[in-house]
Design an enzyme around this catalytic site. Sequence first.
Site, PDB file in Angstrom:
ATOM      1  N   GLU A 226       0.887  -1.175   0.000  1.00  0.00           N
ATOM      2  CA  GLU A 226       0.000   0.000   0.000  1.00  0.00           C
ATOM      3  C   GLU A 226       0.914   1.211   0.000  1.00  0.00           C
ATOM      4  O   GLU A 226       1.513   1.553   1.030  1.00  0.00           O
ATOM      5  CB  GLU A 226      -0.904  -0.002   1.241  1.00  0.00           C
ATOM      6  N   CYS A 279      -2.541   9.447   2.755  1.00  0.00           N
ATOM      7  CA  CYS A 279      -2.167   8.967   1.416  1.00  0.00           C
ATOM      8  C   CYS A 279      -3.274   9.235   0.409  1.00  0.00           C
ATOM      9  O   CYS A 279      -3.017   9.327  -0.783  1.00  0.00           O
ATOM     10  CB  CYS A 279      -1.821   7.493   1.458  1.00  0.00           C
TER      11      CYS A 279
END
Length: 490
Positions: A226, A279
């Site tokens: 990720e 993010c």
Amino acid sequence: VTESETVAPAAQTDIIMANFDDTLQRARLAFASGKTRNVSFRRKQLENLLRCYEEHENEIISALEADLRRPKQESLIVETEFMKNDIKHILYHLDDWVKPEKPSKSFVNMLDDVQIFNDPFGVVLVIGAWNYPLQLLLVPVAAAIAAGNCVVLKPSEIAANCAKFIAETIPKYLDNECYPVICGGPTETNELLSQRFDYIFYTGSTRVGKIVHAAANKHLTPTTLELGGKRLSSSETVMFNHIYILFLYSPCYIDKSVELRTAVKRILWGKLINCGQTCIAPDYILCSKEMQDKFIAEAKDVLKEWYGDNIQNSPDLSRVINQNNFQRLLGLMKSGRIAVGGKFDASERFIEPTILVDVKPDDPIMEEEIFGPILPMYTVENAYDAIKFINSRESPLVLYIFTSESEVLNLFVNGTQSGGMCVNDTIMHYPVDALPFGGVGMSGMGSYHGKYGFDTFTHKKSCLGKNLALLGEKMASARYPPYSDAKSSL
Ligand code: NAD
């Protein structure tokens, strides 16, 4: 920038397990004993983890405040409540998820058992990042426990107070043999990565993601990455002597059909939560010049409504994690022209919410990961222009589209590639259990959340079960030698 801020402060956590081999060996033995295969055992561990979140909510909020000056309400929404709901969702569905799947059979297998067993991988490593230091580690950990794995937890050393909480408190709730916590910085992480794991789940920068992937490759260990997926800052490029040309993620397109006040609020909230250190924060806005002017006027008004006249005095805005990132952000603020904000205070690592206009596509702010409260705007003529711009770069982690026109939305759905999409909001797709969360291309590989997390940590073991009855054997006999044309036409 002091040395202690650039070097991973592993010693600060005080809880480094020196003997990785021993810890891993114990986890391997625990897995081999079969105790994590027992669904009641998994359930108990998850219930304990849930109890840990409930009993230590205030400590968690204090640790997040100490690391990020994160307001309590944000920590509740994006960390503790999210983690609690995640476990409740798993507990509710676990019995169904673990059951062997019975796929539909073709005529050839009518008499057979065709099943898929949900097997754990074994001992998995989960490595977390500092920006959401609890949930980015513990949500995948919960999924790995649910799937029956042993898990080595490696919190980010950068959020030192949260790492300390994890290392001191989680082991009081989880089986210590099956779920050890290992603290430390890059040195310890690399030492861990030199060991053989059965699965590695990593959240963090694309730069380190490549290190993790290379280490996993040595043992052909499957990974989920990720990542941020953006270009390295110039200092990192020099330091690691690589040139990665990766581009900015999570763009946000606004068309003229939207109710602007609501759109501005949702975009600014997504940008400013955790001080932009998210993010999936919207990175840059793509819109027409006319829309840009209206957006800026509304944004000034919204910021005043939320934070008052002196934003620095507001308790509702987090701070930049460390001086390293603070100085990096000041550098990025030099791109384009400041239309809103622009003030900063190094003593507090405070940066005012800042909107930049007149940026160029190759300005650092448009190419490097921002990870701070700075929002550049880039003007385009229309949706086709925006799509062309997005497609000239790497695939985003999330694509944000603000529009009331389904034709416009369809252009983006069919004309772009991204990890996910969120329409007329930001961030809120993330906690939806029913949706897989993950990137594509440079923004990552694999996904998790809800059932997707369980599946990520599960090996789908296929099994064909035949019986030895005479009828079946007669039907199958055409496969045996001696071969003949008559047999092959059967
Ligand atoms: P970080 O510095 O906390 O590093 C993440 C982990 O990698 C830590 O556990 C750390 O110990 C380890 N690490 C750091 N340097 C290492 C090295 N040289 N070798 C081995 N291990 C090392 O976090 P970060 O990387 O600064 O995190 C921020 C990044 O994470 C951003 O790029 C952001 O976009 C990305 N991110 C992605 C997601 C997502 O879901 N896609 C979520 C959050 C953050």
